[in-house]
Design an enzyme around this catalytic site. Structure first.
Site, PDB file in Angstrom:
ATOM      1  N   LYS A 114      10.204  31.264  15.625  1.00 19.55           N
ATOM      2  CA  LYS A 114       9.498  30.315  14.764  1.00 19.55           C
ATOM      3  C   LYS A 114       9.153  29.028  15.519  1.00 19.55           C
ATOM      4  CE  LYS A 114       7.590  28.192  11.437  1.00 19.55           C
ATOM      5  NZ  LYS A 114       8.206  27.784  10.179  1.00 19.55           N
ATOM      6  N   ARG A 131       4.246  14.157   5.342  1.00 19.51           N
ATOM      7  CA  ARG A 131       5.300  14.227   6.358  1.00 19.51           C
ATOM      8  C   ARG A 131       4.704  14.228   7.765  1.00 19.51           C
ATOM      9  NH1 ARG A 131       8.658  19.376   4.490  1.00 19.51           N
ATOM     10  NH2 ARG A 131       6.519  20.097   4.156  1.00 19.51           N
ATOM     11  N   ARG A 186       6.625  31.220   7.352  1.00 28.78           N
ATOM     12  CA  ARG A 186       5.505  31.209   8.308  1.00 28.78           C
ATOM     13  C   ARG A 186       4.218  30.959   7.532  1.00 28.78           C
ATOM     14  NH1 ARG A 186       5.840  36.708  11.558  1.00 28.78           N
ATOM     15  NH2 ARG A 186       5.540  35.602  13.512  1.00 28.78           N
ATOM     16  N   GLY A 226       0.475  16.442  12.530  1.00 28.47           N
ATOM     17  CA  GLY A 226       1.437  16.083  11.495  1.00 28.47           C
ATOM     18  C   GLY A 226       2.055  17.291  10.846  1.00 28.47           C
ATOM     19  N   ILE A 276       8.549  24.502   0.538  1.00 28.62           N
ATOM     20  CA  ILE A 276       8.820  25.911   0.807  1.00 28.62           C
ATOM     21  C   ILE A 276       9.720  26.509  -0.269  1.00 28.62           C
ATOM     22  CG2 ILE A 276       9.827  27.556   2.430  1.00 28.62           C
ATOM     23  CD1 ILE A 276       7.165  26.271   3.308  1.00 28.62           C
ATOM     24  N   CYS A 289       6.244  20.939  10.621  1.00 30.05           N
ATOM     25  CA  CYS A 289       6.454  22.012  11.601  1.00 30.05           C
ATOM     26  C   CYS A 289       5.963  21.660  12.998  1.00 30.05           C
ATOM     27  CB  CYS A 289       5.775  23.297  11.113  1.00 30.05           C
ATOM     28  SG  CYS A 289       6.577  24.022   9.663  1.00 30.05           S
TER      29      CYS A 289
END
Length: 424
Positions: free
Chosen positions: A204, A324, A152, A255, A13, A258
């Site tokens: 979020k 991740r 987002r 996965g 990000i 988030c």
């Protein structure tokens, strides 16, 4: 004070956000504790994969709008974009947030704005960041301004979504929110909605939890489809023709940083009030074991003691290199616990980063009794029976992502199994 941005965290990000600001005329200094990543970025090399990032990074550095180092600098705005992972006990680890905030305190000057982009449990700004920021001696809301504006975006489409998605900004006060809105207007074309910091934090987490619950519903349906001898993918497609129904797709698990993580923030805060959330998390976390057990049954039913499994995919979603929380890794672990010989291949994970990983598809397939597809990469969608057949010992393929044409594979003599459809 000259208007410039210091971004803490140059991962999936932080780096795209940094080059986005830089490409839109904002001076940016990027910071990361990973010296290798910093050195690569300084040399215009990528340590992560994202569509369009390479050319945008080169432009940002060549035009002099982006610099990087392992230490913060004095800036008018600081953006914290570091990980907020889950501990083994399913509680949130906010120490990266705390340490990143503490790192910028010595550089803060009157009028500075601090923005948290990381997805975090509600009250993280209030309980973790503000105590650190008060050490600057600056008066919050008068001399120092703070907000939360969670990303987002989805890997593979980050730049498109950074530009076009609506954005939520939650300030500790109205001025903090307004200052943040004005900053992001440098590139955001979507609507920027203003609220308070805690509401933004919860929004979020709610968004990702909604998707996790929906996927858990789809995964339960997949198991039911297996029992009823119904193709659940077809059933979901038909159900979604209803104007008020939008069931997500099943799969081998959930996965990424988030959806697989954020629901636990809610469970941790209010365990007695989040029973559906926890059940959904448990359902999705159990899918790799379900895939492994289905694979075992296929081998026992259709091979003479076959023991070798080729798993295609290591990243958590198609066409990215991000591993991740990847269910693919857990599928492999579950298969190994059942004492199978597992090899794996992922065309997007360039460096050999897993003990089962092979450098080429052919190496991974060599002598396999069954091929299990767990990631929907474009390269796997383009596989043909003619490409696979020469390398495998048995013609069995288990598609957990519904990316192969069953008719084509069965016509070529393969036994094709689809997650959520027990027909072979």
């Amino acid at each position: 004070m000259e208007k410039n941005v210091c971004i803490i965290g140059l991962g999936y990000i932080g780096l795209p956000t940094a080059v986005m600001f830089a490409n839109n005329g904002v001076k940016v200094h990027g910071v990361d504790i990973n010296e290798k990543a910093v050195n690569m970025i300084a040399q215009k090399q990528l340590h992560i994969e994202e569509n369009g990032l390479q050319e945008r990074l080169e432009r940002a550095i060549d035009e002099g709008y982006l610099t990087v180092s392992t230490e913060p600098i004095e800036a008018s705005t600081y953006i914290v974009a570091v990980p907020s992972p889950i501990n083994p006990d399913r509680t949130a680890n906010v120490e990266y947030i705390r340490s990143a905030t503490a790192a910028i305190v010595p550089y803060l000057k009157k009028g500075a704005l601090v923005i948290l982009e990381s997805t975090v449990p509600p009250k993280t700004v209030e309980n973790v960041m503000l105590p650190e920021l008060r050490k600057s001696g600056l008066v919050l809301g008068e001399e120092l301004f703070v907000s939360h504006s969670p990303e987002r975006v989805i890997p593979g489409r980050i730049f498109e979504e950074l530009t076009n998605n609506d954005r939520i900004v939650g300030g500790i006060d109205e001025k903090s929110a307004q200052m943040t809105k004005e900053l992001y207007e440098a590139f955001v074309k979507g609507t920027i909605h203003l609220t308070d910091a805690t509401t933004a934090e919860l929004v979020k987490v709610m968004e990702n939890t909604y998707r996790d619950v929906n996927i858990a519903f789809a995964n339960e349906l997949a198991k039911i489809g297996d029992k009823l001898d119904v193709n659940i993918w077809e059933a979901v497609k038909f159900a979604n023709f209803h104007p008020r129904v939008n069931i997500h797709s099943p799969g081998p698990g959930v996965g990424g940083h988030c959806i697989a993580v954020d629901p636990w923030f809610i469970v941790e805060l209010e365990p007695e009030l989040s029973k559906i959330v926890k059940l959904s998390r448990d359902t999705n976390d159990a899918m790799p074991a379900y895939v492994a057990e289905q694979t075992k049954e296929l081998l026992q039913a259709h091979t003479a003691g076959g023991n070798k499994i080729a798993v295609l995919g290591l990243s958590f979603k198609g066409d990215v290199d991000d591993k991740r929380e990847s269910p693919a890794i857990t599928v492999i672990e579950q298969l190994q616990q059942r004492e199978f010989d597992v090899t794996s291949f992922d065309p997007h994970v360039k460096e050999i980063s897993h003990p089962t990983q092979k450098a080429t598809l052919e190496e991974a397939l060599a002598g396999a009794n069954i091929v299990v597809i767990v990631t929907d990469h474009t390269e796997f969608k383009q596989l043909s029976p003619e490409m696979i057949a020469p390398h495998v010992a048995d013609r069995i393929i288990f598609d957990t992502k519904n990316i192969l044409d069953r008719t084509e594979w069965e016509a070529a003599g393969f036994r094709h199994r689809l997650l959520g459809d027990s027909k072979e």
